[in-house]
Design an enzyme around this catalytic site. Structure first.
Site, short mmCIF file in Angstrom:
data_model
loop_
_atom_site.label_atom_id
_atom_site.label_comp_id
_atom_site.label_asym_id
_atom_site.label_seq_id
_atom_site.Cartn_x
_atom_site.Cartn_y
_atom_site.Cartn_z
N TYR A 33 12.19 8.31 14.49
CA TYR A 33 11.98 8.32 13.04
C TYR A 33 13.06 9.15 12.34
CZ TYR A 33 9.51 8.75 8.57
OH TYR A 33 9.17 8.71 7.23
N ILE A 54 3.03 4.49 -0.58
CA ILE A 54 4.09 4.85 -1.52
C ILE A 54 4.66 3.59 -2.18
CG2 ILE A 54 6.43 5.82 -1.63
CD1 ILE A 54 5.56 7.77 0.64
N LYS A 86 15.90 7.74 9.65
CA LYS A 86 15.98 8.18 8.26
C LYS A 86 17.32 8.83 7.95
CE LYS A 86 11.99 6.61 6.88
NZ LYS A 86 11.88 5.57 5.84
N ASP A 101 8.75 -9.83 6.79
CA ASP A 101 8.97 -8.75 7.76
C ASP A 101 10.42 -8.31 7.60
OD1 ASP A 101 9.59 -7.19 9.95
OD2 ASP A 101 8.49 -8.46 11.38
N VAL A 102 10.63 -7.07 7.18
CA VAL A 102 12.01 -6.64 6.87
C VAL A 102 12.89 -6.52 8.11
CG1 VAL A 102 11.34 -5.43 4.75
CG2 VAL A 102 11.51 -4.14 6.90
N ASN A 159 11.46 0.31 0.89
CA ASN A 159 10.41 1.30 1.17
C ASN A 159 9.72 1.08 2.51
OD1 ASN A 159 7.96 3.15 0.38
ND2 ASN A 159 7.07 1.13 0.82
N ARG A 212 0.83 -1.21 0.00
CA ARG A 212 0.00 0.00 0.00
C ARG A 212 0.86 1.26 0.00
NH1 ARG A 212 -1.44 2.21 5.40
NH2 ARG A 212 -0.42 0.95 6.99
P1 NDP Z 1 2.27 3.16 4.83
O1 NDP Z 1 2.17 2.93 6.30
O2 NDP Z 1 1.09 3.64 4.07
O3 NDP Z 1 2.79 1.81 4.10
C1 NDP Z 1 3.90 1.12 4.61
C2 NDP Z 1 3.81 -0.34 4.18
O4 NDP Z 1 4.95 -1.00 4.75
C3 NDP Z 1 2.56 -1.03 4.73
O5 NDP Z 1 2.04 -1.92 3.77
C4 NDP Z 1 3.10 -1.77 5.95
O6 NDP Z 1 2.36 -2.91 6.31
C5 NDP Z 1 4.48 -2.16 5.45
N1 NDP Z 1 5.38 -2.50 6.55
C6 NDP Z 1 5.46 -1.94 7.80
N2 NDP Z 1 6.38 -2.57 8.53
C7 NDP Z 1 6.90 -3.55 7.76
C8 NDP Z 1 7.86 -4.55 7.97
N3 NDP Z 1 8.48 -4.70 9.15
N4 NDP Z 1 8.15 -5.41 6.97
C9 NDP Z 1 7.53 -5.30 5.78
N5 NDP Z 1 6.58 -4.38 5.51
C10 NDP Z 1 6.27 -3.50 6.50
O7 NDP Z 1 3.53 4.16 4.65
P2 NDP Z 1 3.87 5.18 3.46
O8 NDP Z 1 3.52 4.60 2.16
O9 NDP Z 1 3.36 6.51 3.84
O10 NDP Z 1 5.47 5.23 3.64
C11 NDP Z 1 6.33 4.39 2.89
C12 NDP Z 1 7.77 4.84 3.15
O11 NDP Z 1 7.91 6.22 2.83
C13 NDP Z 1 8.21 4.68 4.60
O12 NDP Z 1 9.56 4.27 4.66
C14 NDP Z 1 8.07 6.09 5.15
O13 NDP Z 1 8.92 6.34 6.24
C15 NDP Z 1 8.47 6.90 3.92
N6 NDP Z 1 7.98 8.28 3.95
C16 NDP Z 1 6.64 8.55 3.98
C17 NDP Z 1 6.18 9.86 4.00
C18 NDP Z 1 4.73 10.24 4.03
O14 NDP Z 1 4.43 11.43 4.18
N7 NDP Z 1 3.81 9.30 3.89
C19 NDP Z 1 7.14 10.98 3.99
C20 NDP Z 1 8.53 10.58 3.94
C21 NDP Z 1 8.92 9.27 3.92
P3 NDP Z 1 1.12 -2.79 7.36
O15 NDP Z 1 0.11 -1.93 6.67
O16 NDP Z 1 0.68 -4.20 7.56
O17 NDP Z 1 1.69 -2.17 8.59
#
Ligand code: NDP
Length: 260
Positions: A165, A24, A169, A71-72, A98, A22
């Site tokens: 956080y 990004i 990063k 799980d990363v 990501n 989901r």
């Molecule tokens: P979301 O929370 O919408 O999506 C993150 C996805 O990563 C989810 O599907 C989640 O699964 C999955 N995930 C979480 N933990 C793990 C894990 N341990 N192993 C594998 N998958 C995992 O986040 P965004 O799309 O908003 O963010 C994506 C990236 O972009 C992140 O690294 C975030 O820090 C970075 N970012 C985002 C910003 C923003 O404004 N949104 C700004 C700057 C950076 P589940 O749903 O099951 O938890």
């Protein structure tokens, strides 16, 4: 060097996107598939992965999509995922680190457990995945990695306190430079994208709170939040041959937030 726009495409590349179910990550997977790549989504939940894979096949007709739980923060999970992917697919040409989690807590109240978790997923997870998938890239003497950092690795955002956080990063940005330097001799490029405020389920839900809108959107010269697709475009550029002389770089995509 070709002067064709094909250098921006990822035809026949195998692209692994962590956290691809989901937000990004999904947008990156869709953009990569639309650019001709075969895509493997890694994420926590099988149901979410199956839904994302089905949506992706619908969004990009003919796209070849794999989906694998992983799980990363678990080295064993990542190794197992690589084995499954390599058995069905071959080695990855592109890894997009990501997957990430958010964490808001004042420094003096941050629990050790939460600190450890955010660093484990955001920073160690990116390192573990790079090491495991990078081993095959080193063997092949080719590959590229794109890490999703954040502008929070460059500046301290306001008003929300998010020390864990931010530190995670900032670590991702240095991980990017260090891997780029070490793995350049193997023909592997490593770059990062540092997004600003991007519309996602969590940022949308927080926007309504207190004065976040004033800080987040008011603090962005372009006057809006970005979309996941706008991050995906930059990721695919960095992964493509169009960026063949770019390595160790973090490209900030924040609508100008860090300029002010
Ligand atoms: P979301 O929370 O919408 O999506 C993150 C996805 O990563 C989810 O599907 C989640 O699964 C999955 N995930 C979480 N933990 C793990 C894990 N341990 N192993 C594998 N998958 C995992 O986040 P965004 O799309 O908003 O963010 C994506 C990236 O972009 C992140 O690294 C975030 O820090 C970075 N970012 C985002 C910003 C923003 O404004 N949104 C700004 C700057 C950076 P589940 O749903 O099951 O938890």
């Amino acid at each position: 060097m070709s002067d064709s726009s094909d250098i921006y495409r990822l035809d026949d590349r195998k692209v692994v996107v962590t956290g691809g179910a989901r937000g990004i990550g999904y947008a990156i997977a869709r953009r990569a598939a639309a650019s001709g790549a075969t895509v493997a989504l890694l994420d926590l939940e099988q149901v979410a992965l199956d839904e994302a894979a089905a949506r992706l096949r619908h969004d990009v007709q003919g796209a070849e999509i794999l989906a694998q739980t992983c799980d990363v923060s678990s080295y064993d999970d990542i190794r197992a995922a690589r084995e499954v992917l390599e058995a069905g697919w071959g080695r990855a040409d592109v890894l997009v680190n990501n997957a990430g989690i958010f964490s808001n807590a004042p420094a003096q109240e941050m629990e050790a457990r939460e600190w450890d978790r955010v660093l484990q997923v955001n920073l160690s997870g990116a390192f573990y995945c790079s090491q495991v998938f990078g081993a095959s890239m080193i063997e092949a003497r080719s590959g590229t990695i794109v890490n999703i950092a954040s502008m929070s690795g460059v500046i301290v955002n306001r008003p929300q306190p998010q020390i864990g956080y931010n530190v995670s990063k900032a670590g991702v940005i240095m991980l990017t430079k260090s891997l780029a330097a070490e793995w350049a001799p193997y023909g592997i490029r490593v770059n990062a994208v540092a997004p600003g405020y991007i519309r996602s389920a969590i940022t949308e839900s927080l926007l309504g709170k207190a004065n976040l809108r004033d800080y987040w959107i008011g603090g962005t010269p372009l006057g809006r939040m970005g979309s996941p697709e706008e991050v995906a475009n930059v990721v695919v550029f960095l992964a493509s041959d169009a960026a063949s002389f770019v390595t160790g770089e973090t490209l900030v995509a924040d609508g100008g937030y860090t300029v002010w």
